[in-house]
Design a protein around this motif. Sequence first.
Motif, PDB file in Angstrom:
ATOM      1  N   ASN A   1      59.205 -12.771 -93.261  1.00 34.01           N
ATOM      2  CA  ASN A   1      59.699 -13.149 -94.583  1.00 34.01           C
ATOM      3  C   ASN A   1      60.989 -12.510 -95.243  1.00 34.01           C
ATOM      4  N   ARG A   2      60.673 -11.065 -94.829  1.00 37.23           N
ATOM      5  CA  ARG A   2      61.503  -9.919 -95.298  1.00 37.23           C
ATOM      6  C   ARG A   2      62.976 -10.352 -94.693  1.00 37.23           C
ATOM      7  N   SER A   3      62.848 -10.394 -93.417  1.00 36.76           N
ATOM      8  CA  SER A   3      64.172 -10.678 -92.797  1.00 36.76           C
ATOM      9  C   SER A   3      65.120 -11.858 -93.179  1.00 36.76           C
ATOM     10  N   LEU A   4      64.440 -12.910 -94.025  1.00 33.58           N
ATOM     11  CA  LEU A   4      64.978 -14.158 -94.283  1.00 33.58           C
ATOM     12  C   LEU A   4      65.092 -14.229 -95.749  1.00 33.58           C
TER      13      LEU A   4
ATOM     14  N   GLU B   1      59.486 -16.476 -81.724  1.00 31.38           N
ATOM     15  CA  GLU B   1      60.038 -18.006 -81.458  1.00 31.38           C
ATOM     16  C   GLU B   1      60.817 -18.297 -82.936  1.00 31.38           C
ATOM     17  N   ALA B   2      60.237 -18.046 -84.055  1.00 33.95           N
ATOM     18  CA  ALA B   2      60.793 -18.390 -85.277  1.00 33.95           C
ATOM     19  C   ALA B   2      61.856 -17.338 -85.622  1.00 33.95           C
ATOM     20  N   ILE B   3      61.921 -16.166 -85.122  1.00 33.31           N
ATOM     21  CA  ILE B   3      63.051 -15.241 -85.485  1.00 33.31           C
ATOM     22  C   ILE B   3      64.337 -15.748 -84.821  1.00 33.31           C
ATOM     23  N   ARG B   4      64.241 -16.049 -83.350  1.00 33.99           N
ATOM     24  CA  ARG B   4      65.200 -16.531 -82.654  1.00 33.99           C
ATOM     25  C   ARG B   4      65.855 -17.948 -83.112  1.00 33.99           C
ATOM     26  N   GLN B   5      64.833 -18.643 -83.727  1.00 37.39           N
ATOM     27  CA  GLN B   5      65.398 -19.957 -84.446  1.00 37.39           C
ATOM     28  C   GLN B   5      66.221 -19.601 -85.720  1.00 37.39           C
ATOM     29  N   ALA B   6      65.938 -18.784 -86.421  1.00 30.73           N
ATOM     30  CA  ALA B   6      66.372 -18.184 -87.600  1.00 30.73           C
ATOM     31  C   ALA B   6      67.883 -17.503 -87.247  1.00 30.73           C
ATOM     32  N   MET B   7      68.028 -16.708 -85.998  1.00 31.40           N
ATOM     33  CA  MET B   7      69.000 -16.153 -85.500  1.00 31.40           C
ATOM     34  C   MET B   7      70.180 -17.323 -85.204  1.00 31.40           C
TER      35      MET B   7
ATOM     36  N   LEU C   1      70.267 -20.126 -86.333  1.00 25.56           N
ATOM     37  CA  LEU C   1      70.756 -20.885 -87.548  1.00 25.56           C
ATOM     38  C   LEU C   1      71.720 -20.116 -88.544  1.00 25.56           C
ATOM     39  N   SER C   2      71.552 -18.809 -88.519  1.00 27.87           N
ATOM     40  CA  SER C   2      72.000 -17.996 -89.550  1.00 27.87           C
ATOM     41  C   SER C   2      72.706 -16.645 -88.895  1.00 27.87           C
ATOM     42  N   GLY C   3      72.594 -16.390 -87.611  1.00 24.27           N
ATOM     43  CA  GLY C   3      73.277 -15.196 -87.300  1.00 24.27           C
ATOM     44  C   GLY C   3      72.151 -14.136 -86.845  1.00 24.27           C
TER      45      GLY C   3
ATOM     46  N   ARG D   1      72.020 -11.123 -87.414  1.00 28.55           N
ATOM     47  CA  ARG D   1      71.513 -10.142 -88.540  1.00 28.55           C
ATOM     48  C   ARG D   1      70.480 -10.647 -89.634  1.00 28.55           C
ATOM     49  N   LEU D   2      70.393 -12.200 -89.443  1.00 29.81           N
ATOM     50  CA  LEU D   2      69.470 -12.577 -90.490  1.00 29.81           C
ATOM     51  C   LEU D   2      70.100 -12.423 -91.786  1.00 29.81           C
ATOM     52  N   SER D   3      69.211 -11.938 -92.669  1.00 23.30           N
ATOM     53  CA  SER D   3      69.736 -11.809 -94.182  1.00 23.30           C
ATOM     54  C   SER D   3      69.695 -10.235 -94.444  1.00 23.30           C
ATOM     55  N   LEU D   4      69.515  -9.441 -93.316  1.00 24.16           N
ATOM     56  CA  LEU D   4      69.701  -7.849 -93.315  1.00 24.16           C
ATOM     57  C   LEU D   4      71.130  -7.679 -93.328  1.00 24.16           C
ATOM     58  N   PRO D   5      71.350  -6.732 -94.398  1.00 27.01           N
ATOM     59  CA  PRO D   5      72.837  -5.987 -94.165  1.00 27.01           C
ATOM     60  C   PRO D   5      73.097  -5.421 -93.048  1.00 27.01           C
ATOM     61  N   ASP D   6      74.323  -5.101 -92.704  1.00 24.61           N
ATOM     62  CA  ASP D   6      74.805  -4.211 -91.650  1.00 24.61           C
ATOM     63  C   ASP D   6      75.344  -3.049 -92.098  1.00 24.61           C
ATOM     64  N   HIS D   7      74.819  -2.070 -92.124  1.00 25.45           N
ATOM     65  CA  HIS D   7      75.356  -0.659 -92.706  1.00 25.45           C
ATOM     66  C   HIS D   7      75.953   0.240 -91.540  1.00 25.45           C
ATOM     67  N   SER D   8      76.177  -0.284 -90.508  1.00 20.79           N
ATOM     68  CA  SER D   8      76.830   0.493 -89.460  1.00 20.79           C
ATOM     69  C   SER D   8      78.263   0.804 -89.417  1.00 20.79           C
ATOM     70  N   ARG D   9      78.688   1.808 -89.606  1.00 23.59           N
ATOM     71  CA  ARG D   9      80.248   2.082 -89.827  1.00 23.59           C
ATOM     72  C   ARG D   9      81.012   1.431 -88.371  1.00 23.59           C
ATOM     73  N   LYS D  10      80.562   1.700 -87.331  1.00 23.82           N
ATOM     74  CA  LYS D  10      81.188   1.255 -86.036  1.00 23.82           C
ATOM     75  C   LYS D  10      81.308  -0.222 -86.270  1.00 23.82           C
ATOM     76  N   ARG D  11      80.303  -0.806 -86.687  1.00 23.40           N
ATOM     77  CA  ARG D  11      80.357  -2.564 -86.607  1.00 23.40           C
ATOM     78  C   ARG D  11      81.295  -2.643 -87.677  1.00 23.40           C
ATOM     79  N   ILE D  12      81.247  -1.981 -88.786  1.00 28.67           N
ATOM     80  CA  ILE D  12      82.127  -2.516 -90.058  1.00 28.67           C
ATOM     81  C   ILE D  12      83.616  -2.292 -89.621  1.00 28.67           C
ATOM     82  N   ALA D  13      83.941  -1.345 -89.039  1.00 30.70           N
ATOM     83  CA  ALA D  13      85.271  -0.597 -88.544  1.00 30.70           C
ATOM     84  C   ALA D  13      85.763  -1.697 -87.494  1.00 30.70           C
ATOM     85  N   ALA D  14      84.921  -2.133 -86.522  1.00 33.53           N
ATOM     86  CA  ALA D  14      85.226  -3.005 -85.494  1.00 33.53           C
ATOM     87  C   ALA D  14      85.789  -4.281 -85.989  1.00 33.53           C
TER      88      ALA D  14
END
Length: 309
Positions: free
Chosen positions: A194-197, A279-285, A287-289, A291-304
């Motif tokens: 629930n929190r991931s979505l 299985e639900a988490i894989r289905q959500a990924m 459909l939505s990527g 990261r699901l609805s979780l923000p990406d705070h990694s500097r390396k990925r933002i820089a990339a």
Amino acid sequence: MRQRMNLPTTKRQPTAKRQPAVRSKPRLARRSRPRSQVRLRSATELSPRYPIHTGTVFPPLQQTVSAILSVQNEEDSIGGVLNELKKLQVDEIIVILNGCTDRSYDIARQHENVKIVHYADPIGHDVGRAIGAKLSTSDILLFVDGDIPISANALMSFIYAVHRGIDVALNDISPFISTFDRRDDLTRCKEFLNRSLGRSDLTVNSMTAIPHALSRRAIEIIGYDNLMVPPKAQAIAMLKGLKIELVGSVNVIERNKLRKSNVGDVNPVAQMIIGDHLEAIRQAMNLSGNRLSLPDHSRKRIAASRNGI
């Protein structure tokens, strides 16, 4: 300036001699009531989001209602469940007999206007509910199990919620769940999904728990096959923007029938439901990527991403 009030003075009476305290008899341990004597709890007893009708006759609805009942050897309780459903005056009751070897079929046959689908081998409650949904023809679908009689007033609040525009009306079991540090892996999986979505307000609540109700629109968007995996169905409902709300609180945890398959910290039922959440988490990924609805705070990925890497 506030005036000071002079209180009348009285002579202080001598205090009486304190009598020695009399020890009371030790309290006996409270016995838990047998399962058959557990009071039917109102669905809005703890979280009254949708008012329920308190009379014996329910007002007619503009939409049709189907009640879908999954049963596996529930001869001691199926009669009480059907009696409460009859009070609702639903348009159809569909009973899915899931590998029953007791008198559940005979008891269901004693009730009029009940559609019975019998499977000789166990198919699981989730599969049974999906089959019942496929066979139903109504606008609102109410899902219950054969081992827990729930009062008609409690069930009606779920029906009213869908009647007023909710697509997925869930049972709020969070008041009956312990603190996070004492929860099992299954309960944590429910909350993580629930929190991931982006629905932290749903906490630990899921379509795996009864009672819950769905609109016909929700059934068509989710798909009958996906109903066989309730967490997957719930993930699709959240990602598709369906209206999901916690309608009321019915304590089905303490009243859930104990079986060999659902007893113990590591039991087959819990492991199966954890797998359903994966299985639900894989289905959500899908459909939505990832990261699901979780923000990406990694500097390396933002820089990339900025550098096109």
